[in-house]
Scaffold this active site. Sequence first.
Site, PDB file in Angstrom:
ATOM      1  N   ASP A  97      10.725  40.861  87.993  1.00 50.05           N
ATOM      2  CA  ASP A  97      11.207  41.903  87.002  1.00 50.05           C
ATOM      3  C   ASP A  97      12.744  41.759  87.434  1.00 50.05           C
ATOM      4  O   ASP A  97      13.380  42.727  86.896  1.00 50.05           O
ATOM      5  CB  ASP A  97      10.423  43.086  86.895  1.00 50.05           C
ATOM      6  CG  ASP A  97      10.263  43.742  88.288  1.00 50.05           C
ATOM      7  OD1 ASP A  97      10.742  43.171  89.348  1.00 50.05           O
ATOM      8  OD2 ASP A  97       9.496  44.558  88.161  1.00 50.05           O
ATOM      9  N   SER A  98      13.016  41.372  88.599  1.00 54.30           N
ATOM     10  CA  SER A  98      14.409  41.475  89.066  1.00 54.30           C
ATOM     11  C   SER A  98      15.307  40.551  87.897  1.00 54.30           C
ATOM     12  O   SER A  98      16.553  40.877  88.083  1.00 54.30           O
ATOM     13  CB  SER A  98      14.452  40.568  90.201  1.00 54.30           C
ATOM     14  OG  SER A  98      13.931  39.210  90.134  1.00 54.30           O
ATOM     15  N   GLU A 141       3.352  45.784  92.430  1.00 55.09           N
ATOM     16  CA  GLU A 141       3.890  46.714  93.267  1.00 55.09           C
ATOM     17  C   GLU A 141       2.981  47.917  93.471  1.00 55.09           C
ATOM     18  O   GLU A 141       2.771  48.870  92.514  1.00 55.09           O
ATOM     19  CB  GLU A 141       5.231  47.009  93.072  1.00 55.09           C
ATOM     20  CG  GLU A 141       6.397  45.721  92.859  1.00 55.09           C
ATOM     21  CD  GLU A 141       7.766  46.235  92.632  1.00 55.09           C
ATOM     22  OE1 GLU A 141       8.073  47.600  92.759  1.00 55.09           O
ATOM     23  OE2 GLU A 141       8.752  45.485  92.330  1.00 55.09           O
ATOM     24  N   GLU A 191       8.078  43.076 101.166  1.00 59.71           N
ATOM     25  CA  GLU A 191       9.728  43.321 100.984  1.00 59.71           C
ATOM     26  C   GLU A 191       9.937  44.470 101.746  1.00 59.71           C
ATOM     27  O   GLU A 191       9.581  45.463 101.749  1.00 59.71           O
ATOM     28  CB  GLU A 191       9.874  43.616  99.645  1.00 59.71           C
ATOM     29  CG  GLU A 191      11.438  43.665  99.421  1.00 59.71           C
ATOM     30  CD  GLU A 191      11.802  43.481  97.823  1.00 59.71           C
ATOM     31  OE1 GLU A 191      13.217  43.758  97.517  1.00 59.71           O
ATOM     32  OE2 GLU A 191      10.850  43.498  97.019  1.00 59.71           O
TER      33      GLU A 191
END
EC number: 2.1.2.11
Length: 264
Positions: free
Chosen positions: A45-46, A115, A182
């Site tokens: 989704d970056s 996430e 991350e």
Amino acid sequence: MLDKKMSIATLKAKKGIEKITAITAYDALMARIFDGEVDVILVGDSLKMSFGGENETLGASMQEMIYHTKAVCKGAKHSFIIADMPFGSYATPNMALKNALRFYKNTAADALKLEVGIDKLPVVKVLCEEGIAVMAHIGLKPQFMRFDGGFKIKGKDEVESQELIEAAVAFQEAGVFGILIEGVKSESGARITQALEIPTIGIGAGVECDGQILVWSDAFGFFDEFKPKFVRRYCDGKAILKDAIRAYAKDVKSQAFPQAQESY
């Protein structure tokens, strides 16, 4: 170069033996270039930031993610393809299952990435029980940047590090095939990796992770407004394309293009 389709079994077998390579892609063109050169391609989704010009990932929709995942799947036939489930698409177990099945039915994605914190363990369990391959994303979670007050490094002390380890182990027991870590301190990234039997892929989480991933526009110099500490640029892609477009425009204006060999 991969000579056959990457699988979960092969990714798991690499743990502790050979580092896993991963990169993002959002379209068929880049997927064709990257295919087989890396083990994993993530349709992240970056894309809302690197592809859409926004300053966060929260705006990604299911429709957008399915569209871009389908495109990447058309371009990549060897690399393992993981797609991000967008913010708000897995708030409850039922919602998560509905949207995950939509992904699986409408794309050829090999797995989905969520996430998640430990509170989302029921969501992860439901998906894994339904036979959906899940990668859990822990540590710095861009979808939660508003809640966190920005992009903040995690695992900075013993308490945070232990919480991440416990969450990762719980997700492993729930059935995920891998963990993306991350934005955590290197020591925490190493401890999480050592505590697991499944592979970890890091982005800003230190060299001890079982693999590494970067956003392609960061790695190849197409985005130079901001460079996170964990990014290494392997070429100045922006400058290369700038030179090329200027040369093209110059040739058109001077009538050097097209010439006889480029005309019917």
